[in-house]
Motif scaffolding. Sequence first.
Motif, PDB file in Angstrom:
ATOM      1  N   PRO A 172     -12.937  -2.300 -11.056  1.00 34.71           N
ATOM      2  CA  PRO A 172     -11.518  -1.940 -11.118  1.00 34.71           C
ATOM      3  C   PRO A 172     -11.092  -1.037  -9.962  1.00 34.71           C
ATOM      4  O   PRO A 172      -9.967  -1.147  -9.469  1.00 34.71           O
ATOM      5  N   LEU A 173     -11.999  -0.145  -9.521  1.00 30.15           N
ATOM      6  CA  LEU A 173     -11.671   0.728  -8.405  1.00 30.15           C
ATOM      7  C   LEU A 173     -11.452  -0.077  -7.131  1.00 30.15           C
ATOM      8  O   LEU A 173     -10.541   0.195  -6.354  1.00 30.15           O
ATOM      9  N   GLN A 174     -12.291  -1.098  -6.907  1.00 37.25           N
ATOM     10  CA  GLN A 174     -12.129  -1.945  -5.733  1.00 37.25           C
ATOM     11  C   GLN A 174     -10.814  -2.716  -5.795  1.00 37.25           C
ATOM     12  O   GLN A 174     -10.101  -2.837  -4.786  1.00 37.25           O
ATOM     13  N   ALA A 175     -10.481  -3.218  -6.966  1.00 38.18           N
ATOM     14  CA  ALA A 175      -9.225  -3.943  -7.125  1.00 38.18           C
ATOM     15  C   ALA A 175      -8.036  -3.029  -6.869  1.00 38.18           C
ATOM     16  O   ALA A 175      -7.077  -3.404  -6.176  1.00 38.18           O
ATOM     17  N   GLY A 176      -8.096  -1.813  -7.408  1.00 35.97           N
ATOM     18  CA  GLY A 176      -7.015  -0.865  -7.191  1.00 35.97           C
ATOM     19  C   GLY A 176      -6.884  -0.451  -5.729  1.00 35.97           C
ATOM     20  O   GLY A 176      -5.774  -0.287  -5.221  1.00 35.97           O
ATOM     21  N   SER A 177      -8.015  -0.332  -5.054  1.00 35.14           N
ATOM     22  CA  SER A 177      -7.994   0.038  -3.635  1.00 35.14           C
ATOM     23  C   SER A 177      -7.356  -1.040  -2.787  1.00 35.14           C
ATOM     24  O   SER A 177      -6.609  -0.765  -1.837  1.00 35.14           O
ATOM     25  N   MET A 178      -7.636  -2.310  -3.132  1.00 37.65           N
ATOM     26  CA  MET A 178      -7.043  -3.409  -2.376  1.00 37.65           C
ATOM     27  C   MET A 178      -5.529  -3.477  -2.598  1.00 37.65           C
ATOM     28  O   MET A 178      -4.766  -3.739  -1.671  1.00 37.65           O
ATOM     29  N   LEU A 179      -5.094  -3.216  -3.829  1.00 35.06           N
ATOM     30  CA  LEU A 179      -3.660  -3.196  -4.106  1.00 35.06           C
ATOM     31  C   LEU A 179      -2.974  -2.031  -3.398  1.00 35.06           C
ATOM     32  O   LEU A 179      -1.813  -2.131  -2.994  1.00 35.06           O
ATOM     33  N   ALA A 180      -3.693  -0.928  -3.244  1.00 38.36           N
ATOM     34  CA  ALA A 180      -3.126   0.226  -2.541  1.00 38.36           C
ATOM     35  C   ALA A 180      -2.788  -0.115  -1.102  1.00 38.36           C
ATOM     36  O   ALA A 180      -1.871   0.481  -0.517  1.00 38.36           O
ATOM     37  N   MET A 181      -3.492  -1.078  -0.531  1.00 38.58           N
ATOM     38  CA  MET A 181      -3.200  -1.488   0.842  1.00 38.58           C
ATOM     39  C   MET A 181      -1.794  -2.059   0.957  1.00 38.58           C
ATOM     40  O   MET A 181      -1.119  -1.874   1.969  1.00 38.58           O
ATOM     41  N   MET A 182      -1.331  -2.742  -0.078  1.00 39.61           N
ATOM     42  CA  MET A 182       0.040  -3.244  -0.084  1.00 39.61           C
ATOM     43  C   MET A 182       1.031  -2.084  -0.114  1.00 39.61           C
ATOM     44  O   MET A 182       2.045  -2.087   0.588  1.00 39.61           O
ATOM     45  N   SER A 183       0.726  -1.078  -0.933  1.00 40.44           N
ATOM     46  CA  SER A 183       1.604   0.081  -1.040  1.00 40.44           C
ATOM     47  C   SER A 183       1.622   0.915   0.228  1.00 40.44           C
ATOM     48  O   SER A 183       2.576   1.657   0.474  1.00 40.44           O
ATOM     49  N   ILE A 184       0.577   0.812   1.021  1.00 36.96           N
ATOM     50  CA  ILE A 184       0.543   1.521   2.309  1.00 36.96           C
ATOM     51  C   ILE A 184       1.335   0.745   3.359  1.00 36.96           C
ATOM     52  O   ILE A 184       2.087   1.316   4.156  1.00 36.96           O
ATOM     53  N   GLY A 185       1.181  -0.576   3.366  1.00 39.59           N
ATOM     54  CA  GLY A 185       1.902  -1.407   4.333  1.00 39.59           C
ATOM     55  C   GLY A 185       3.399  -1.377   4.123  1.00 39.59           C
ATOM     56  O   GLY A 185       4.177  -1.436   5.086  1.00 39.59           O
ATOM     57  N   TRP A 186       3.830  -1.276   2.867  1.00 36.43           N
ATOM     58  CA  TRP A 186       5.258  -1.297   2.538  1.00 36.43           C
ATOM     59  C   TRP A 186       6.029  -0.177   3.241  1.00 36.43           C
ATOM     60  O   TRP A 186       6.993  -0.447   3.979  1.00 36.43           O
ATOM     61  N   PRO A 187       5.685   1.111   3.058  1.00 39.09           N
ATOM     62  CA  PRO A 187       6.471   2.175   3.700  1.00 39.09           C
ATOM     63  C   PRO A 187       6.355   2.182   5.217  1.00 39.09           C
ATOM     64  O   PRO A 187       7.303   2.560   5.908  1.00 39.09           O
ATOM     65  N   LEU A 188       5.194   1.789   5.742  1.00 40.30           N
ATOM     66  CA  LEU A 188       5.056   1.729   7.199  1.00 40.30           C
ATOM     67  C   LEU A 188       6.043   0.733   7.793  1.00 40.30           C
ATOM     68  O   LEU A 188       6.734   1.018   8.786  1.00 40.30           O
ATOM     69  N   ALA A 189       6.121  -0.453   7.191  1.00 36.92           N
ATOM     70  CA  ALA A 189       7.045  -1.475   7.686  1.00 36.92           C
ATOM     71  C   ALA A 189       8.491  -1.089   7.419  1.00 36.92           C
ATOM     72  O   ALA A 189       9.386  -1.403   8.214  1.00 36.92           O
ATOM     73  N   SER A 190       8.720  -0.401   6.304  1.00 42.21           N
ATOM     74  CA  SER A 190      10.073   0.040   5.982  1.00 42.21           C
ATOM     75  C   SER A 190      10.597   1.002   7.046  1.00 42.21           C
ATOM     76  O   SER A 190      11.757   0.915   7.469  1.00 42.21           O
ATOM     77  N   THR A 191       9.731   1.903   7.484  1.00 45.33           N
ATOM     78  CA  THR A 191      10.123   2.836   8.545  1.00 45.33           C
ATOM     79  C   THR A 191      10.339   2.107   9.869  1.00 45.33           C
ATOM     80  O   THR A 191      11.294   2.387  10.607  1.00 45.33           O
ATOM     81  N   LEU A 192       9.461   1.158  10.172  1.00 45.77           N
ATOM     82  CA  LEU A 192       9.591   0.391  11.414  1.00 45.77           C
ATOM     83  C   LEU A 192      10.858  -0.445  11.422  1.00 45.77           C
ATOM     84  O   LEU A 192      11.488  -0.626  12.480  1.00 45.77           O
ATOM     85  N   SER A 193      11.263  -0.941  10.256  1.00 48.00           N
ATOM     86  CA  SER A 193      12.449  -1.798  10.190  1.00 48.00           C
ATOM     87  C   SER A 193      13.704  -1.054  10.635  1.00 48.00           C
ATOM     88  O   SER A 193      14.657  -1.675  11.128  1.00 48.00           O
ATOM     89  N   ALA A 194      13.722   0.272  10.463  1.00 48.32           N
ATOM     90  CA  ALA A 194      14.884   1.050  10.889  1.00 48.32           C
ATOM     91  C   ALA A 194      15.102   0.914  12.392  1.00 48.32           C
ATOM     92  O   ALA A 194      16.224   0.702  12.863  1.00 48.32           O
TER      93      ALA A 194
END
Length: 485
Positions: A298-320
């Motif tokens: 479960p920790l590995q699965a959660g870590s992989m999903l966290a990568m999506m949550s990290i990519g989201w704000p980075l791209a959101s800032t870049l989109s500005a």
Amino acid sequence: MSQNMKNQVTHRHWILVASMLAMFMAAIEVTIVATAMPTIIAELGGFSQFGWVFSIYLLTQAISVPVYGRLADLWGRKRVFFIGTGLFLTGSVLCGFAGTMGGLILFRAVQGLGAGAIMPLTSTIIADVYPPKERAAIQGWLSSVWGVAAIVGPLTGAWLVQHFNWALIFWVNVPIGLVSMLLLGRYFPESKSTGAHRLNLTGSGLLMLSASALLVALLQAQSLAGWIVGGLLLLALLAGAMLVRHERRSAMPLFPLSIWRSRVLLAGNAGNLLIGAAMMGISAFLPTWIQGIHGGTPLQAGSMLAMMSIGWPLASTLSARLMQRTSYRFTALLGSLLLIAGSGLLLTLQRESPIWHAGVFAFVIGTGMGMTSTTFLIAVQNTADFAIRGVCTASIMFSRMLGSALGTAIMGAVLNYNLLVRLPQYQDPVQQVMSHSERQHIAPAGLEIMLDQIAHSLHWVFVVSVLMAFMSLVVSRLIPARRPD
């Protein structure tokens, strides 16, 4: 932003801090509760009601979002934010005192009713105090909160339940919410529409009835009898038809008619509906691949999903920056292409693929979602008049929540159909391979067959996610090919 409010705002950074605290409070609620649920169930019992702890929160949050949006335009952002946040904190305190699973579910419903105000109102408040050219960058800051919550939530939840009582995972919201309210109370100048102060109670009731029936049918389709699901869907359809008829005749419609007449507002809502649906292809089913097919933890699965949550704000800032240098349409199209690429990469996953591949693909999907969702939101906020900005922002949030429920139902149906066709001799094969104790009792040859067929079935789920990503590309073409003013 009205010129009057612009002249009154002198401490925008404190308003931003307050909004980020409120957003963090709502974002961490999802991850911190999920981490603590095994401990809560061990004490309260009622495993059969496990799903309702999450479903009831999503349901009450979704149906209250449009109502808060309209109230914010009529009564003012600050007052409605205080009402919603106060209700959320009250529910949080009560959850910590729950002595039964039924009580916890009831108090989670109260939490959800309050949470429906937090997401749309924080975005609306930011749109009120920052000019169009700055909104995209500031929304990127708000999006970054989700990335932090994805990491902090599970770690905090695990630490609290290990060293203290599980009630603290709910009570930790209280100081955060109080600080947010104090800052907004001190620095945010109240402003509201000068029009008639009336709430469309009939429209609100019909919307709640239609949305509630639809979401319950979708979220609980596998646990309810077929005739009950059919009845709920019919009720949702009838209430929706009555809502449309009422809104056409109402002098104060719940959703302004300009939403349905504006191509930008329609595209923003349709785009977020698709984003919410496509997101479930990774959020709900990628952990099944990692833990079931690959045998990960479960920790590995959660870590992989966290990568999506990290990519989201980075791209959101870049989109500005991209919006300022190119256009709304270019940024939305680029985000859609990233979403298509990431979803398509999921189709390349094989049983022998390293787990980190899933993390990379999740990151790409997160960047696509962050770029498209921020672009749609900013385009809508910059198009909507101040008097209806709150309800327009709320409609975006509601569309994404509804899309998540639709995506979960559609992809779940695709998975179940494939499993029924490919493994008719097995009952709930996913549960058998996910459970360590049950997996050990499966013959090696039978286990190989099950894993292969489950993998093929999950590939069809990812195909649906790709199709939804392609649809977002079509919707992105409706966004204006111009820069923020």
